[in-house]
Enzyme design. Structure first.
Site, PDB file in Angstrom:
ATOM      1  N   GLU A  13       0.827  -1.213   0.000  1.00 48.71           N
ATOM      2  CA  GLU A  13       0.000   0.000   0.000  1.00 48.71           C
ATOM      3  C   GLU A  13       0.855   1.253   0.000  1.00 48.71           C
ATOM      4  O   GLU A  13       0.717   2.131  -0.851  1.00 48.71           O
ATOM      5  CB  GLU A  13      -0.912  -0.030   1.231  1.00 48.71           C
ATOM      6  CG  GLU A  13      -1.867   1.140   1.325  1.00 48.71           C
ATOM      7  CD  GLU A  13      -3.020   0.996   0.368  1.00 48.71           C
ATOM      8  OE1 GLU A  13      -3.055   1.775  -0.604  1.00 48.71           O
ATOM      9  OE2 GLU A  13      -3.869   0.115   0.570  1.00 48.71           O
ATOM     10  N   ASP A  28       1.569   4.016  -3.072  1.00 45.83           N
ATOM     11  CA  ASP A  28       1.181   5.409  -2.882  1.00 45.83           C
ATOM     12  C   ASP A  28       2.361   6.350  -3.096  1.00 45.83           C
ATOM     13  O   ASP A  28       2.269   7.351  -3.815  1.00 45.83           O
ATOM     14  CB  ASP A  28       0.623   5.612  -1.466  1.00 45.83           C
ATOM     15  CG  ASP A  28      -0.718   4.938  -1.254  1.00 45.83           C
ATOM     16  OD1 ASP A  28      -1.308   4.473  -2.241  1.00 45.83           O
ATOM     17  OD2 ASP A  28      -1.169   4.872  -0.101  1.00 45.83           O
ATOM     18  N   SER A  72      -6.396   2.313  -4.675  1.00 41.56           N
ATOM     19  CA  SER A  72      -5.219   2.785  -3.945  1.00 41.56           C
ATOM     20  C   SER A  72      -4.150   3.284  -4.898  1.00 41.56           C
ATOM     21  O   SER A  72      -3.228   3.983  -4.479  1.00 41.56           O
ATOM     22  CB  SER A  72      -4.622   1.651  -3.106  1.00 41.56           C
ATOM     23  OG  SER A  72      -5.320   1.518  -1.909  1.00 41.56           O
TER      24      SER A  72
END
Length: 818
Positions: free
Chosen positions: A409, A413, A644
């Site tokens: 994650e 990002d 995401s």
């Protein structure tokens, strides 16, 4: 009753006793002395079905929670929020600094002092801190202290799927009576935190029950190449423990010679490909107790022609050195080959000129990471180098970060938000880490409130959320007030819309969660920008996608459709209508949503009335690619999918739009939605309208195919609850971001974005040409006037000039000038 103490227990004993009067007096005295009356701030909770109780919390375990104080001027704050966010309002962009916000919104100084004094004078083991805005008090204390202060029992719980643990209470929560006038809520002890990562990364599956055939865990595809991720079994039925490709099955001979992968696109002939051992990489298991077998990545030749964007079946056979073969194993889900998503592809797709980068020292952005998600600076550097981007370090890291344990994650990002906003100062905000996960949202808001104006991130990307019905009315009210305060400071908050379609996470293996359809918060909040997901396809318009009329029309161009598990997207973009927030709270989108509802009602494509809130705030607001992202993680390239990914991509683009405004000495965009919908209303060409796809299905819950809900939403012309307004055209938005609002500025005067030399030269050349044209026009005008005067003087002296009026004057010309 709202107030209670130990006197209730005493009363029970008293009723059973014959010495009523004496016991009543004794209980009254002891209750008053030992347990003051308390105010109920949270009712008892039911334990969520996906968590299990482990036992009482360790009394010495230190925890934190928040006392949420009563805010002042809430209505005035919201009114001001809309004014500074509305491009048509005279106060647009006039954001508040931290001191002004605190003076307008915080609890009074006397109220804060009363709460802090009580806590510090209680004699209990705790540390206390208040935020700069003045509406939150953070308390850190051992579990035993919290239990005594709030009259509750803390327990350990474990999430059934992720095994993550947390400490919570399902009891009612009370605060001492002396705090009752000042404290509206206790935050961080009752709501079970987000439990699942918002990305799809190397999820494992058993594709065959045979112990001899290879076990295909996952198939990745992109750029004319298929990669099978599998556990390799030897001819005797045992898996190999070897990780060196040329030693595969050395522990259970014969050795592996090669793999044969068959790729069969729908309506096309199968393609049989051989993968030699030089195309194999294997890694040892990270959890030998749960899954001891190594994982092998087996790639087909990169120059193979594979038909893109059509459902494709993949199977594989292991060939051993004695030329025997394993059973043929077929991957149970269709794959849809498509290009890998990289910074170059995104910049080309969304019309961001190569070389676009920030030079403004006031531009700043951040990523909010929850639940122990970390990134590796070394991997970030390699990603930049491999993508042809300048290296950039993180400006600051707030909270924990363990570079040795990077997460998918956070890595996704960081790499893509920074790639889309090259050289913008970026902060990594990390909350809720460690073995005990906790509620991260107010930790994040508390940190934002402590950040001075000159260090405040102007854009924050957040890739987390939960079903709306997991939140109480008071919890969403508190968070929305926090979002409003950030918007008042000029911060753009962007949230991913979710990855499990209309059903949400819990519908993956249980269709009952499809009724009613499940919105997601905070994406459904009227005060944030929700970002959905798309994928590339050659079936991007009705002509290319209609296969039911006898003639198959194959289109060659690749454009965007809604990202869906049913079309190989792995994830399905989430969207719909809030059940908690009326559309009256989102006036910026009213005409768009009502147009969609009218059209969908006419075409009978809406879910039944009981499945959704027709009057709710619609989301997402816009979208971007959410599939097949190349991420450098754990020292190798991996593929990740999810909103995401789309959220940090759009967030990075917003930072570059802020760059234009800051260079022009204007304030940052702040809360985006009023501006976005105004742009879409007046310049629809600023968005690519995604008109194909739906959000029916969840992520496949391997080894099952997931759930496809019977009722869902479809992408269509205009705004829709699948991809919102569509995907952004950065080049057009850049030209519309400068005030006066939504008028194309002259060429070469769109801020001072530091772009490639081509862009600098073209802008300079345009400016030179405009100046030259202006000078030439002035010269012509002067010459013209001089000639006119000379002719007029000549005509007057020779009596050849006549004054004309009326109709004749309309056709008159000066002698010699026809």
């Amino acid at each position: 009753a709202e107030y209670m103490g130990d006197s209730n227990l005493c009363l029970w004993f008293t009723m059973a006793s014959k010495t009523t009067v004496l016991l009543l007096i004794a209980c009254a005295v002891s209750a008053y002395a030992l347990s003051p009356a308390r105010k109920l701030v949270s009712t008892p909770k039911e334990l969520p079905s996906d968590w299990e109780h482990l036992g009482p919390a360790d009394p010495n375990q230190r925890m934190s929670f928040y006392l949420v104080l009563n805010s002042r001027n809430v209505e005035e704050l919201e009114k001001k929020f809309w004014e500074v966010s509305d491009p048509d309002h005279s106060a647009y962009g006039q954001h508040l600094n931290l001191d002004d916000l605190a003076s307008l919104s915080s609890a009074s100084a006397s109220e804060r002092a009363a709460v802090l004094r009580y806590l510090k004078d209680s004699g209990l083991d705790m540390s206390v801190d208040g935020n700069a805005v003045g509406d939150l008090i953070k308390v850190q204390a051992p579990a035993r202290t919290i239990e005594k202060l709030l009259d509750l029992q803390l327990q350990n719980y474990r999430h059934l799927m992720s095994s993550a643990q947390t400490v919570r209470t399902t009891d009612a929560v009370y605060v001492p009576e002396v705090l009752a006038p000042y404290v509206r809520s206790v935050w961080g002890l009752t709501r079970f935190p987000p439990h699942a990562s918002r990305i799809a990364l190397l999820q494992h599956t058993h594709a065959s029950q045979s112990v001899v055939a290879p076990r295909i865990r996952r198939v990745l595809e992109g750029d004319q190449q298929i990669q099978v991720i599998a556990t390799v079994y030897c001819s005797n039925g045992e898996f190999t423990s070897e990780v060196k490709p040329k030693h595969l099955c050395a522990d259970h001979p014969p050795l592996v010679k090669e793999f044969v992968i068959t790729v069969t696109p729908a309506n096309f002939a199968p393609v049989v490909l051989t993968a030699g051992l030089d195309a194999v990489q294997c890694t040892a298991s990270k959890n030998v107790t749960k899954d001891p077998a190594p994982t092998c990545f087996i790639s087909t030749p990169s120059d193979t022609h594979i038909v893109p964007h059509v459902p494709t079946t993949v199977s594989m056979v292991t060939v051993y050195e004695d030329n025997t073969e394993s059973e043929d194993v077929v991957y149970p889900l269709p794959v849809f080959p498509s290009p890998y998503t990289s910074p170059d592809l995104l910049m080309d797709l969304y019309h961001m000129p190569l070389g676009t980068r920030s030079t403004n020292p006031n531009n700043r952005q951040a990523l909010a990471e929850f639940l122990g998600e970390y990134y590796s600076p070394a991997e970030l550097k390699y990603f930049f180098e491999s993508s042809g981007l300048p290296n950039q370090n993180m400006s600051s890291v707030v909270g924990p970060n363990n570079p040795e344990k990077p997460g998918g994650e956070a890595t996704l990002d960081v790499q893509y938000m920074m790639a889309m906003s090259t050289m913008v100062a970026t902060d990594f905000l990390s909350f809720g880490g460690g073995s005990e996960i906790k509620e991260p949202y107010l930790d994040w808001m508390f940190e934002m409130d402590q950040t001075p104006d000159d260090k405040l991130p102007l854009v924050v990307s957040v890739s987390y959320g939960d079903d709306e019905n997991d939140w109480s009315e008071e919890e969403v009210k508190i968070l929305n007030e926090q979002f409003i305060k950030q918007g008042l400071r000029g911060v753009s908050l962007l949230f991913s819309s979710g990855d499990d379609g209309v059903g949400g996470f819990r519908a993956r293996d249980n269709e009952k969660h499809c009724h009613p359809l499940s919105p997601e918060f905070p994406a459904s909040s009227p005060y944030v920008t929700a970002v959905g997901g798309t994928q590339l396809s050659t079936r991007h318009n009705p002509l290319c996608s209609d296969l039911s009329r006898g003639l198959t029309i194959r289109c060659s161009t690749q454009r965007e459709v809604a990202c869906s598990a049913k079309t190989g997207g792995v994830i399905t973009t989430r969207g719909g209508f809030s059940r908690k927030f009326s559309r009256d709270l989102a006036p910026y989108q009213t005409d768009f949503v009502e147009s969609y509802l009218e059209s969908a009602t006419e075409s009978k494509s809406l879910p039944p009335t009981g499945y959704f809130n027709r009057n709710g705030r619609g989301y997402p607001d816009l979208s971007a690619i959410a599939r097949n992202y190349l991420v450098f993680l754990e020292n190798k390239w991996q593929i990740i999918h999810g909103t995401s990914a789309s959220c940090p991509v759009v967030s990075g683009m917003v930072s570059m739009l802020n760059e234009v405004r800051l260079d022009a000495k204007q304030r940052p965009l702040g809360f985006l939605n009023p501006w976005l919908y105004k742009v879409a209303r007046e310049h629809p060409e600023a968005f690519y309208d995604v008109v194909i796809g739906d959000n029916a299905c969840t992520i496949p819950n391997f080894p099952h195919n997931g759930t496809c809900c019977p009722y869902y939403y479809n992408a269509t012309v205009g705004w829709d609850p699948v991809t919102g307004l569509g995907t952004p055209r950065f080049d057009i938005l850049r030209n519309l971001v400068i005030e006066p609002s939504l008028k194309y500025p002259a060429a070469g005067v769109v801020g001072s974005l530091a772009m490639s030399s081509e862009y600098h030269l073209s802008g300079l050349w345009s400016l030179v040409m405009v100046l030259a044209s202006t000078v030439l026009a002035l010269v012509v005008a002067v010459v013209y006037q001089f000639v006119q005067l000379r002719r007029l003087k000549h005509a007057t002296s020779s009596n050849s000039y006549r004054a004309l009026s009326g109709p004749a004057a309309q056709n008159a010309v000066i002698p010699g000038w026809a």
